[in-house]
Write a protein that holds these residues in place. Structure first.
Motif, short mmCIF file in Angstrom:
data_model
loop_
_atom_site.label_atom_id
_atom_site.label_comp_id
_atom_site.label_asym_id
_atom_site.label_seq_id
_atom_site.Cartn_x
_atom_site.Cartn_y
_atom_site.Cartn_z
N SER A 179 -12.51 -6.17 -5.20
CA SER A 179 -11.52 -7.25 -5.18
C SER A 179 -12.14 -8.56 -5.66
O SER A 179 -11.53 -9.30 -6.44
N ASP B 10 -8.34 -6.51 5.51
CA ASP B 10 -7.93 -7.42 4.43
C ASP B 10 -8.93 -7.29 3.30
O ASP B 10 -9.84 -8.11 3.15
N THR B 11 -8.77 -6.23 2.50
CA THR B 11 -9.74 -5.98 1.42
C THR B 11 -9.43 -6.80 0.17
O THR B 11 -10.29 -6.93 -0.70
N GLY B 12 -8.21 -7.31 0.06
CA GLY B 12 -7.82 -8.03 -1.14
C GLY B 12 -7.20 -7.14 -2.20
O GLY B 12 -6.74 -7.63 -3.24
N CYS B 13 -7.18 -5.81 -1.96
CA CYS B 13 -6.62 -4.86 -2.91
C CYS B 13 -5.47 -4.08 -2.29
O CYS B 13 -5.46 -3.86 -1.07
N LYS B 14 -4.54 -3.68 -3.12
CA LYS B 14 -3.53 -2.73 -2.68
C LYS B 14 -4.13 -1.33 -2.78
O LYS B 14 -4.81 -1.00 -3.76
N GLU C 87 -7.24 -5.38 -8.46
CA GLU C 87 -6.08 -5.64 -7.62
C GLU C 87 -5.55 -4.40 -6.91
O GLU C 87 -4.94 -4.50 -5.84
N VAL D 52 -14.61 -1.82 -1.48
CA VAL D 52 -13.31 -2.26 -2.00
C VAL D 52 -13.24 -3.79 -2.02
O VAL D 52 -12.70 -4.39 -2.96
N LYS D 53 -13.80 -4.45 -1.00
CA LYS D 53 -13.84 -5.92 -1.01
C LYS D 53 -14.65 -6.44 -2.19
O LYS D 53 -14.30 -7.47 -2.80
N HIS E 214 0.84 -1.18 0.00
CA HIS E 214 0.00 0.00 0.00
C HIS E 214 0.89 1.24 0.00
O HIS E 214 2.09 1.17 0.25
N ARG F 273 -5.14 -7.13 -16.22
CA ARG F 273 -5.33 -6.89 -14.79
C ARG F 273 -6.12 -5.59 -14.59
O ARG F 273 -6.19 -4.75 -15.48
#
Length: 308
Positions: free
Chosen positions: A99, A123-127, A104, A95-96, A11, A47
């Motif tokens: 993701s 822990d959203t799964g994204c940067k 990403e 955001v989740k 991040h 991506r």
């Protein structure tokens, strides 16, 4: 010049969390992309990235979008007025959801820094890349400012940078202070008494306006951020320019090799004379150009390096 891709995937909230080495690596990768990118290159093809802007933006949002597309990313620009956050969904859940759909990396601008900071703890799964957090942080602006200075002077060490204007409400000032300090740059503040920030003055000196201009290698004029003022801090735009604007007369007192910068948007004839915005010693539009390459490097860092 290093040409190996950054391999760290992380991040980015502010420059205070980056080491000098990391700042140098990001600038080196920006230089790599500036020199080597050609139309048709798509190292991150297939991506996805998303841009979530809860505040108005032209330069930063489009700069990120162009950087993303130059890297070959598919880009989702989320209209926050039409998103599920207006129905009560939390930003984290938004955001989740992105993701889960395959995104990403997410760039976020929000008037509440805590909203972005919360994303970093979940822990959203994204940067997550901070594209502007209230008056607290704007790391990619600081990075592109450093990159612009380094390109012009060859080195940052020993420079004296004057930041002049609305210090109190500026996220650009804060991110620049943390980054410039790691390179031995002396930061000077100046501006109206009502716009001073005495906490920040613990790490950088405050000088009278005319003196700051004469001493600086870089004169960085700051936007008067009316949207963050809770009371009237000056009488009129004309009065502000008279007392704290970079006029032709004041420009003539600058060092002969000093440059002008401004993070934008520029209020012409308020912070800076109209004639000086495109002056040969102004780097205002070069900053915008450099921002694309810096954001390419930051996105690359978040995604873990170029896919070979």
């Amino acid at each position: 010049m290093a040409t190996q891709p950054l391999i760290r995937s992380d991040h980015l909230f502010d420059t205070v969390e980056l080491s000098k080495w990391e700042l140098e690596q990001i600038m080196e990768r920006a230089a790599f992309w500036e020199k080597n990118w050609r139309p048709g290159q798509a190292p991150f093809a297939g991506r996805f990235a998303a841009n979530l802007f809860f505040e108005p933006s032209t330069r930063t949002r489009f700069s990120f979008e162009i950087a993303e597309k130059k890297l070959g990313l598919h880009v989702l620009n989320v209209n926050m007025e039409e998103s599920s956050t207006t129905k009560g969904e939390s930003l984290c859940d938004t955001v989740k959801t992105l993701s889960a759909l395959g995104v990403e990396v997410v760039t976020v601008r929000h008037r509440e820094p805590e909203a972005i900071q919360e994303l970093l703890t979940e822990d959203t799964g994204c940067k997550i890349i901070n594209a502007g957090a209230g008056k607290m942080a704007h790391p990619t602006q600081a990075l592109l400012d450093l990159y612009t200075m380094k390109k012009h002077f060859g080195s940052l060490s020993g420079l004296k940078v004057a930041m002049i204007g609305d210090i109190k409400h500026s996220r650009v000032v804060r991110s620049n202070c943390w980054a410039l300090g790691k390179f031995g740059v002396q930061v000077i503040f100046s501006g109206p008494e009502s716009m001073r920030d005495h906490e920040l003055e613990k790490i950088a000196s405050y000088l009278p306006f005319e003196e700051a201009i004469r001493e600086a290698d870089v004169v960085m004029m700051l936007r008067v951020q009316l949207e963050r003022h809770h009371e009237q801090l000056f009488v009129s735009a004309g009065e502000y320019f008279k007392n704290y604007g970079l006029s032709i007369e004041r420009f003539q007192t600058m060092k002969p090799d000093a440059i002008i910068m401004h993070p934008g948007p520029v209020n012409r004839n308020v912070e800076i004379s109209d004639e000086l915005v495109e002056h040969p010693r102004s780097k205002i539009f070069a900053q915008k150009t450099n921002g694309v390459f810096i954001r390419m490097a930051v996105l690359e860092r978040a995604l873990g390096g170029v896919q070979r």
